[in-house]
Design a protein around this motif. Structure first.
Motif, PDB file in Angstrom:
ATOM      1  N   ALA A  82     -19.603 -94.986 -78.587  1.00  0.00           N
ATOM      2  CA  ALA A  82     -20.261 -94.409 -79.754  1.00  0.00           C
ATOM      3  C   ALA A  82     -19.247 -94.068 -80.836  1.00  0.00           C
ATOM      4  O   ALA A  82     -19.515 -94.251 -82.032  1.00  0.00           O
ATOM      5  CB  ALA A  82     -21.044 -93.158 -79.353  1.00  0.00           C
ATOM      6  N   ALA A  83     -18.078 -93.580 -80.440  1.00  0.00           N
ATOM      7  CA  ALA A  83     -17.042 -93.259 -81.420  1.00  0.00           C
ATOM      8  C   ALA A  83     -16.572 -94.525 -82.135  1.00  0.00           C
ATOM      9  O   ALA A  83     -16.379 -94.526 -83.360  1.00  0.00           O
ATOM     10  CB  ALA A  83     -15.871 -92.562 -80.739  1.00  0.00           C
ATOM     11  N   MET A  84     -16.398 -95.602 -81.374  1.00  0.00           N
ATOM     12  CA  MET A  84     -15.999 -96.873 -81.982  1.00  0.00           C
ATOM     13  C   MET A  84     -17.054 -97.345 -82.978  1.00  0.00           C
ATOM     14  O   MET A  84     -16.725 -97.797 -84.084  1.00  0.00           O
ATOM     15  CB  MET A  84     -15.779 -97.924 -80.903  1.00  0.00           C
ATOM     16  N   TYR A  85     -18.331 -97.214 -82.622  1.00  0.00           N
ATOM     17  CA  TYR A  85     -19.404 -97.620 -83.534  1.00  0.00           C
ATOM     18  C   TYR A  85     -19.401 -96.756 -84.785  1.00  0.00           C
ATOM     19  O   TYR A  85     -19.516 -97.265 -85.906  1.00  0.00           O
ATOM     20  CB  TYR A  85     -20.760 -97.519 -82.840  1.00  0.00           C
ATOM     21  N   GLU A  86     -19.282 -95.431 -84.623  1.00  0.00           N
ATOM     22  CA  GLU A  86     -19.261 -94.517 -85.774  1.00  0.00           C
ATOM     23  C   GLU A  86     -18.160 -94.907 -86.766  1.00  0.00           C
ATOM     24  O   GLU A  86     -18.368 -94.893 -87.974  1.00  0.00           O
ATOM     25  CB  GLU A  86     -19.020 -93.080 -85.296  1.00  0.00           C
ATOM     26  N   ILE A  87     -16.992 -95.238 -86.251  1.00  0.00           N
ATOM     27  CA  ILE A  87     -15.846 -95.555 -87.098  1.00  0.00           C
ATOM     28  C   ILE A  87     -15.999 -96.932 -87.747  1.00  0.00           C
ATOM     29  O   ILE A  87     -15.842 -97.079 -88.961  1.00  0.00           O
ATOM     30  CB  ILE A  87     -14.543 -95.482 -86.275  1.00  0.00           C
ATOM     31  N   CYS A  88     -16.317 -97.933 -86.938  1.00  0.00           N
ATOM     32  CA  CYS A  88     -16.365 -99.310 -87.440  1.00  0.00           C
ATOM     33  C   CYS A  88     -17.555 -99.560 -88.357  1.00  0.00           C
ATOM     34  O   CYS A  88     -17.427-100.234 -89.384  1.00  0.00           O
ATOM     35  CB  CYS A  88     -16.387-100.294 -86.273  1.00  0.00           C
ATOM     36  N   GLY A 141     -23.643 -93.114 -93.320  1.00  0.00           N
ATOM     37  CA  GLY A 141     -24.981 -92.942 -92.776  1.00  0.00           C
ATOM     38  C   GLY A 141     -25.764 -91.811 -93.401  1.00  0.00           C
ATOM     39  O   GLY A 141     -27.000 -91.788 -93.332  1.00  0.00           O
ATOM     40  N   VAL A 142     -25.077 -90.856 -94.013  1.00  0.00           N
ATOM     41  CA  VAL A 142     -25.767 -89.690 -94.590  1.00  0.00           C
ATOM     42  C   VAL A 142     -25.774 -89.719 -96.122  1.00  0.00           C
ATOM     43  O   VAL A 142     -26.221 -88.761 -96.741  1.00  0.00           O
ATOM     44  CB  VAL A 142     -25.142 -88.366 -94.090  1.00  0.00           C
ATOM     45  N   TRP A 198     -22.156 -90.857 -88.998  1.00  0.00           N
ATOM     46  CA  TRP A 198     -23.081 -89.728 -89.054  1.00  0.00           C
ATOM     47  C   TRP A 198     -22.360 -88.378 -89.017  1.00  0.00           C
ATOM     48  O   TRP A 198     -22.979 -87.354 -88.770  1.00  0.00           O
ATOM     49  CB  TRP A 198     -24.074 -89.795 -87.888  1.00  0.00           C
ATOM     50  N   HIS A 199     -21.033 -88.393 -89.211  1.00  0.00           N
ATOM     51  CA  HIS A 199     -20.246 -87.157 -89.154  1.00  0.00           C
ATOM     52  C   HIS A 199     -20.380 -86.503 -87.776  1.00  0.00           C
ATOM     53  O   HIS A 199     -20.545 -85.295 -87.646  1.00  0.00           O
ATOM     54  CB  HIS A 199     -20.673 -86.184 -90.254  1.00  0.00           C
ATOM     55  N   SER A 200     -20.299 -87.313 -86.740  1.00  0.00           N
ATOM     56  CA  SER A 200     -20.379 -86.804 -85.369  1.00  0.00           C
ATOM     57  C   SER A 200     -19.013 -86.351 -84.885  1.00  0.00           C
ATOM     58  O   SER A 200     -17.977 -86.765 -85.415  1.00  0.00           O
ATOM     59  CB  SER A 200     -20.902 -87.895 -84.431  1.00  0.00           C
TER      60      SER A 200
END
Length: 284
Positions: free
Chosen positions: A98-104, A50-51, A87-89
């Motif tokens: 949200a964690a699942m979305y960030e990873i997948c 994302g970045v 997004w490096h959250s």
């Protein structure tokens, strides 16, 4: 059969392996990769898709800008691309959905950019817990690196909680490298040196000579050390750990797709993928 010790050997019959892991996909990766390729080392680069392309500076003097999405496939072609969160959250703080979305989603985008499976990960900020590890497992991620230095050469029991040997700024870096490369412990097997960091730190600390010295030194031991990416090591170790033994240990079946080498006393035995092998007799 007599008393026996079965020890894992890495490809080429080597007892040792070395891997690197660098985070964030910063523009300094270009220079780092040039050094690693020159000395034949392998690295896993952990990117937050994302970045990618984001332009920024650290303290107004050092760029921490990210590489462009369109250069990812070619830039990292000789190495491995792994996830680092979209997004490096902080994955321990944003909740499970949200964690699942960030990873997948990070995995999906990186696979789209590289045309390769993404199987590894590095925890943003080094933060992880049981819930995050379970999400990674469900998402098909096989290994994830922390930021906790062990100062050891041991393999982890759980690759989703993979503590590295040290950061490149560790004051003991070269002494540990020399101990690792020059030691010859008779019954040691599966030793691993795992180095990590961020490439922009070399600009911050003005110490590119540090990684150059390390790479040049360890490259002199390529005859005894296997240079591999994180996932290459995971795949090989899992294949060894997954060997199936008969009740008397004379037959060994390898159900994996990876050929494994095992040292049985003074004999080196190759156990091909999908094959069953009769092990050599050992003295009482």
């Amino acid at each position: 059969m007599g008393k026996r010790f079965d020890m894992m050997l890495y490809p080429g019959g080597k007892k040792k392996a070395l891997t690197l892991s660098y985070d964030d996909g910063v523009c300094q990766d270009r220079r780092l990769i040039e050094i690693l390729d020159r000395y034949g080392l392998k690295c896993t680069f952990n990117l937050g898709s994302g970045v990618l392309g984001y332009q920024d500076q650290l303290g107004g003097r050092v760029s921490i800008s990210k590489v462009m999405p369109e250069e990812v496939a070619s830039l990292y072609a000789n190495h491995e691309v792994a996830g680092h969160g979209l997004w490096h959250s902080s994955l321990v703080d944003i909740g499970t959905p949200a964690a699942m979305y960030e990873i997948c989603e990070d995995r999906r985008r990186l696979e789209e950019l590289t045309g390769k499976l993404v199987r590894g990960f590095a925890y943003p900020f080094g933060l992880e817990n049981d819930d995050v590890r379970e999400i990674l497992r469900l998402a098909g991620i096989e290994s994830a690196r922390t930021v906790v230095s062990t100062h050891s050469f041991a393999l982890p029991k759980d690759f989703l909680k993979w503590d590295p040997t040290c950061h490149h700024n560790d004051p003991e870096l070269m002494s540990m490298a020399k101990e690792f490369c020059e030691s010859d412990r008779m019954f040691a097997s599966g030793e691993l040196f795992y180095l990590w960091g961020h490439a922009y730190e070399f600009d911050v600390d003005q110490n590119w000579d540090r990684i150059e010295e390390f790479a040049k030194y360890v490259s002199g031991y390529r005859d005894t050390v296997w240079f591999a990416t994180n996932t290459e090591i995971v795949e090989y170790v899992k294949a060894f750990r997954g060997l199936r033994y008969s009740s008397d240990a004379r037959l060994v079946y390898n159900p994996s797709a990876t050929t494994v080498l095992v040292q049985v006393m003074r004999d080196v035995v190759e156990i091909p993928a999908g094959a069953t092998v009769v092990m050599p007799e050992t003295p009482l």
